[in-house]
Write an enzyme that holds these catalytic residues in place. Structure first.
Site, PDB file in Angstrom:
ATOM      1  N   HIS A   1      26.843  96.595  43.485  1.00 52.69           N
ATOM      2  CA  HIS A   1      27.179  95.716  44.604  1.00 52.69           C
ATOM      3  C   HIS A   1      27.551  94.305  44.158  1.00 52.69           C
ATOM      4  O   HIS A   1      28.021  93.501  44.958  1.00 52.69           O
ATOM      5  CB  HIS A   1      25.975  95.664  45.560  1.00 52.69           C
ATOM      6  CG  HIS A   1      26.225  94.980  46.862  1.00 52.69           C
ATOM      7  ND1 HIS A   1      25.735  93.722  47.150  1.00 52.69           N
ATOM      8  CD2 HIS A   1      26.922  95.357  47.952  1.00 52.69           C
ATOM      9  CE1 HIS A   1      26.099  93.367  48.366  1.00 52.69           C
ATOM     10  NE2 HIS A   1      26.826  94.339  48.875  1.00 52.69           N
TER      11      HIS A   1
ATOM     12  N   HIS B   1      28.955  84.998  55.189  1.00 51.91           N
ATOM     13  CA  HIS B   1      28.570  86.065  54.267  1.00 51.91           C
ATOM     14  C   HIS B   1      27.971  85.516  52.977  1.00 51.91           C
ATOM     15  O   HIS B   1      27.521  86.290  52.119  1.00 51.91           O
ATOM     16  CB  HIS B   1      29.814  86.924  53.971  1.00 51.91           C
ATOM     17  CG  HIS B   1      29.531  88.232  53.314  1.00 51.91           C
ATOM     18  ND1 HIS B   1      29.934  88.527  52.034  1.00 51.91           N
ATOM     19  CD2 HIS B   1      28.882  89.339  53.767  1.00 51.91           C
ATOM     20  CE1 HIS B   1      29.564  89.756  51.723  1.00 51.91           C
ATOM     21  NE2 HIS B   1      28.919  90.266  52.751  1.00 51.91           N
TER      22      HIS B   1
ATOM     23  N   TYR C   1      20.368  98.483  45.116  1.00 48.58           N
ATOM     24  CA  TYR C   1      21.652  97.792  44.986  1.00 48.58           C
ATOM     25  C   TYR C   1      21.657  96.972  43.700  1.00 48.58           C
ATOM     26  O   TYR C   1      20.726  96.200  43.443  1.00 48.58           O
ATOM     27  CB  TYR C   1      21.896  96.840  46.164  1.00 48.58           C
ATOM     28  CG  TYR C   1      22.369  97.497  47.444  1.00 48.58           C
ATOM     29  CD1 TYR C   1      22.009  98.800  47.772  1.00 48.58           C
ATOM     30  CD2 TYR C   1      23.172  96.806  48.345  1.00 48.58           C
ATOM     31  CE1 TYR C   1      22.434  99.386  48.948  1.00 48.58           C
ATOM     32  CE2 TYR C   1      23.603  97.394  49.526  1.00 48.58           C
ATOM     33  CZ  TYR C   1      23.228  98.679  49.821  1.00 48.58           C
ATOM     34  OH  TYR C   1      23.654  99.265  50.986  1.00 48.58           O
TER      35      TYR C   1
END
Length: 720
Positions: free
Chosen positions: A623, A462, A495
Site C-alpha cells: 500500500h 487523504h 497493509y
C-alpha cells in the site's frame, strides 16, 4: 545487490499455475491517449489476486482468503467503476469531454474478461475444495448431512436462523422489493407432486450480517465438517413454507450489485452531512449494475426475476456456481486447519522504542520510520496515548480517513480532550464505503469536546499527518508524523506502509501549514504555497514530480546517470505517464512497483530504455507510496499518501515528505531494491499485462519475506 540484501532472500518454491488468465485485449491498445484503459488494467490487477488463489504453494486458508479478496474487489469495481461507465454511456457524445470516450467498448471488454475470470474462479475453487477434502476438511451441502448433523442443523435453524429470515412471496408483491447490495438471496421455486399445483416463487435474504456464514458441524474424529448458512436455510425450507402445502423445493443463490456513487454537492456550506446521509439512503436504491446468479438456476425463475427487476441481456448478467458473495471467505474459520497460515514473521516493536520511557523523547532526538506490518502500529498508539496524558502537551492535530471499528486512535484522542488538550481531527466524510462510520466518529468525537473539521469543498482530505505541540518551560516544541497509510490498527497488520515519526522543524512547519489550510475558513492556498519541503496536492505535488522527472531527463540528455524509481498503488494520470514516456525515450532508467492499476505501456521500440515495472501480490497488501530520484547522485527519497492518479494530484489534499535522515533513506532504498529484485511474487507489467511472473537466475527472493528478514536483522544488530 548488497550481501545483506542477498541474505534477506528466502528460498521457496515457485508459484504453480495450471492456467493463464487472459491478457488485455489488443483492440484497446490503440486508444488515442496511448494508455491502457484504466478499468481493464484494474481487471488485470484482480487477475493477479486470482493467481494467488491458484498458487498451490500458498496455504489453503490464504488461498480461500484471496478468493474472498478477489470477490470483494470485484464487487467494489462494479459498484463504482462499472456504474460510472454506465452513467457515461447515458451521456450523448457532445457531453463526454474529458471522460471515457469508448465507455461502451470498455464495458463490453469488462463483460468478456469478468465472465472468463468467473470461470477461472470456479475452477480454482473446485480444486481448493478437493485439496480441503484431502486435509479432511469438508464443506457439506444440505444433501450431505448424516443424522447427527441433520438434527444439529434443524436445531440451529430453530434457535438462530428462523427469527432472522422473512420469505418474500414475490409474485404477490405489486412492486418488486429492492434487493440489498451486499446481501445474497435464495431464489426458491415451490412445487408439489400433487397434480394441478402451480409453481410459486419466493426470495429469502440470507442473514449473513447477523449470523456467521460458516457453521462448524458435529464431526467424527480427524474430520472437520462445515456448512454454509444458506444451506442451513435450504435444509429447512419445508419448515419455512410448511403452511403453503408444497413438498418440492429448488433454490438458487442470486445477488445484485448497485451503483454506489454518492451524488454530493461540492459546497460544504450547503450541508455535507445531510447530503451524505441522503446519499447513503439513495445508495441502497442505486441502479443495478450487475446481477450474479447460479448458472443452474431454473430458467423460468431467472426470466421472471429479470423481468421484475427490469434487466436485459445488455446488463452485466454473470452466471456463476452455487456459492456467491465469496468476500465472506476472507473469514473462513482458521480453526479447522492444522497447517500454519502465515509465512511472514510476527509484528514487533521497532527496536528504538523497546524499553524506552517515552516515545516522544526518542522522536525528539532522531527521526524514526516504522514499516508496517513488520513493525507494530502500537508505537503510533503509544505516541498518541502519551500525548493524551502528558501535562506539557497543549494540542494535537490529526487527519483521519479510515479508522478501525473500535479505534484505539480515537480513544487516545478522546482521552486527550478529556485531559484538557486542544484536539483537532480532520475527518473525511466522503471516504468511500466509510461514510457512515465516519459520521458516527464525528458525533462521538464532538460529544467529547474534540474539534472536528469536515475537509475542503471539492477536495477529499487523504493526507496522513499529525502534529503535537507541547510546552518546554517558556518555549514550545512540536513533533508528529507523516504516513502513507491510514490510522487503522487493524489494517496496519496486513497493509505494507511507511510512517515517518519526526520532530524535524522544517517538516513540522509544513505540517502546520497544511493544517492552517484545512482550518482556514476560505481554505487559502497561501498556506500551501508557504510549504518549504513538503509537496502537497492539489497545489504543488504535480509540479514537483514533473520537475524531478525533467531533471532526470536533462541528466540523461547530458549522458549522465539518470534514474527514477516509483512505488504506488495506481498509475493512471495521463500527464505523469506521458512524462515517464519522455524519460524512457531519453534513456532514463525507470523502475516501477505498481500494485494495482497501471495504465502505462512499458515497452516501445522508439525508447532508448524500456520501463521496468512489476506488481507484487502476496500475503500483505503493498500500500506504500515511495518516490526515489537519482538527483545527480544525491538521491531524493520521498514517501507520500498519493498515487499518480488525476484524483490524487488534482482533487485531493495529499502530502509527501522527503526523507532527510541518511540512515532511514538508505533503509527505505534497500527495501525498494529488495522488492525490485523479487522473483517469486513479482509479476511483470508488460504492454499486454499478461501477469507473467518475473523469473531470474540464482536465489529465489520472495520480497515480503526478504523485507521481514532484512528488518529483523537490523533489529538484532540494534539490540547488540
Amino acid at each position: 545487490m548488497t550481501k545483506r540484501e542477498a541474505a534477506a532472500g528466502l528460498k521457496v518454491s515457485e508459484p504453480v499455475l495450471t492456467k493463464k488468465l487472459p491478457a488485455i485485449s489488443k483492440q484497446l491498445h490503440t486508444t488515442p491517449k496511448k494508455m491502457i484503459p484504466r478499468d481493464v488494467s484494474w481487471l488485470a490487477f484482480n487477475a493477479r489476486v486470482l493467481q494467488e488463489a491458484a498458487d498451490v504453494t500458498v496455504p489453503l486458508v490464504e488461498r480461500l482468503r484471496f478468493l474472498g479478496i478477489f470477490s470483494n474487489n470485484l464487487d467494489e469495481f462494479f459498484r463504482v467503476r462499472v456504474a460510472t461507465l454506465k452513467r457515461m454511456t447515458a451521456l450523448n457524445k457532445s457531453n463526454r469531454m474529458h471522460i471515457e470516450e469508448n465507455a461502451e467498448q470498455v464495458l463490453d471488454e469488462i463483460q468478456t474478461i469478468v465472465i472468463h475470470q468467473q470461470q477461472e474462479f470456479d475452477r480454482i475453487f473446485k480444486n481448493i475444495v478437493q485439496e480441503l477434502e484431502q486435509q479432511h476438511i469438508h464443506i457439506r451441502t444440505e444433501a450431505q448431512l448424516n443424522e447427527v448433523q441433520q438434527e444439529f442443523v434443524s436445531n440451529y435453524f430453530n434457535e438462530q436462523v428462523r427469527t432472522n429470515i422473512i420469505p418474500l412471496m414475490i409474485e404477490s408483491i405489486p412492486q418488486f422489493p429492492i434487493l440489498r447490495d451486499k446481501s445474497i438471496y435464495l431464489g426458491v421455486v415451490l412445487d408439489s407432486e400433487k397434480p394441478g399445483t402451480r409453481q410459486k416463487y419466493a426470495l429469502i435474504e440470507i442473514p449473513t450480517s447477523v449470523l456467521n456464514r460458516f457453521i462448524i458441524l458435529p464431526h467424527s474424529q480427524g474430520e472437520r465438517d462445515i456448512i454454509l448458512l444458506e444451506d442451513v436455510v435450504r435444509f429447512n425450507l419445508p419448515k419455512v413454507f410448511s403452511y403453503f402445502g408444497y413438498d418440492k423445493f429448488s433454490s438458487y443463490i442470486i445477488k445484485v450489485t448497485r451503483d454506489a456513487e454518492l451524488d454530493i454537492d461540492n459546497d460544504i456550506s450547503t450541508g455535507l452531512i445531510h447530503q451524505i446521509e441522503k446519499g447513503l439512503k439513495d445508495r441502497r436504491k442505486g441502479k443495478t449494475v450487475r446481477f450474479v446468479y447460479d448458472k443452474d438456476i431454473d430458467p423460468l425463475l431467472l426470466e421472471y426475476l429479470m423481468r421484475r427487476m427490469g434487466l436485459s441481456g445488455k446488463d452485466n448478467l454473470i452466471p456463476g456456481a452455487r456459492i456467491h458473495n465469496f468476500k465472506d471467505f476472507m473469514d473462513f474459520p482458521e480453526s479447522v486447519f492444522t497447517t500454519p497460515k502465515s509465512i511472514a514473521r510476527k509484528t514487533y516493536i521497532h527496536p528504538k522504542f523497546i524499553n524506552v520511557p517515552s516515545v516522544m523523547q526518542v522522536i525528539q532526538e532522531q527521526d524514526v520510520m516504522l514499516h508496517f506490518p513488520y513493525h507494530s502500529f502500537d508505537t503510533v498508539i503509544d505516541l498518541l496515548r502519551e500525548a493524551a496524558i502528558d501535562p506539557n502537551v497543549t494540542s494535537i492535530k490529526i487527519t483521519a480517513y479510515r479508522m478501525a471499528r473500535n479505534s484505539k486512535v480515537v480513544n487516545a484522542l478522546i482521552n486527550a480532550a478529556r485531559n484538557g488538550k486542544d484536539v483537532t481531527v480532520v475527518i473525511e466524510l466522503r471516504a468511500r464505503f466509510d461514510e457512515a462510520a465516519n459520521l458516527d466518529w464525528k458525533s462521538r468525537l464532538e460529544e467529547e469536546g474534540v474539534h472536528v473539521l469536515l475537509g475542503v469543498p471539492g477536495l477529499k482530505v487523504h493526507a496522513k499527518i499529525c502534529v503535537i505541540k507541547a510546552r518546554n518551560g517558556n518555549s514550545t516544541f512540536q513533533y508528529g508524523f507523516v504516513s502513507t497509510g491510514n490510522l487503522n490498527e487493524r489494517t496496519a497488520r496486513v497493509y505494507g506502509d511507511h510512517c515517518l515519526l519526526t520532530a524535524n522543524r522544517s517538516v513540522i512547519a509544513d505540517i502546520n501549514r497544511i493544517f492552517a489550510f484545512l482550518e482556514s475558513p476560505r481554505h487559502d492556498f497561501k498556506f500551501l504555497d508557504a510549504c518549504k519541503i513538503m509537496p502537497v496536492s492539489p497545489y504543488s505535488m504535480r509540479p514537483y514530480f514533473l520537475r524531478m522527472i525533467d531533471k532526470e531527463i536533462r541528466a540523461a540528455r547530458n549522458k549522465k546517470r539518470a534514474r527514477i524509481t516509483i512505488k504506488m498503488n495506481s498509475l493512471s494520470d495521463e500527464e505523469m505517464i506521458g512524462k515517464l514516456y519522455e524519460a524512457a525515450k531519453e534513456g532514463v532508467e525507470v523502475n516501477m512497483i505498481i500494485r494495482g492499476i497501471c495504465c502505462a505501456f512499458t515497452e516501445n521500440k522508439k525508447w532508448k530504455r524500456n520501463i521496468h515495472a512489476v506488481s507484487i501480490i502476496d500475503e500483505y497488501l503493498e500500500h506504500a507510496r515511495v518516490f526515489i530520484f537519482h538527483n545527480g547522485g544525491d538521491e531524493k527519497v520521498l514517501i507520500a499518501s498519493c498515487d499518480w492518479m488525476t484524483r490524487n494530484l488534482d482533487h485531493r489534499v495529499e502530502a509527501a515528505v522527503p526523507i532527510l535522515d541518511p540512515e532511514i533513506r538508505k533503509e527505505l532504498m534497500d527495501i525498494i531494491t529488495i522488492q525490485l529484485n523479487g522473483n517469486v511474487k513479482a509479476r511483470i507489467l508488460d504492454n499486454e499485462q499478461k501477469n507473467e511472473y518475473r523469473k531470474t537466475e540464482g536465489e529465489k527472493i520472495r520480497s515480503q519475506v526478504a523485507t521481514a528478514n532484512y528488518l529483523h536483522e537490523k533489529a538484532i544488530a540494534a539490540k547488540s
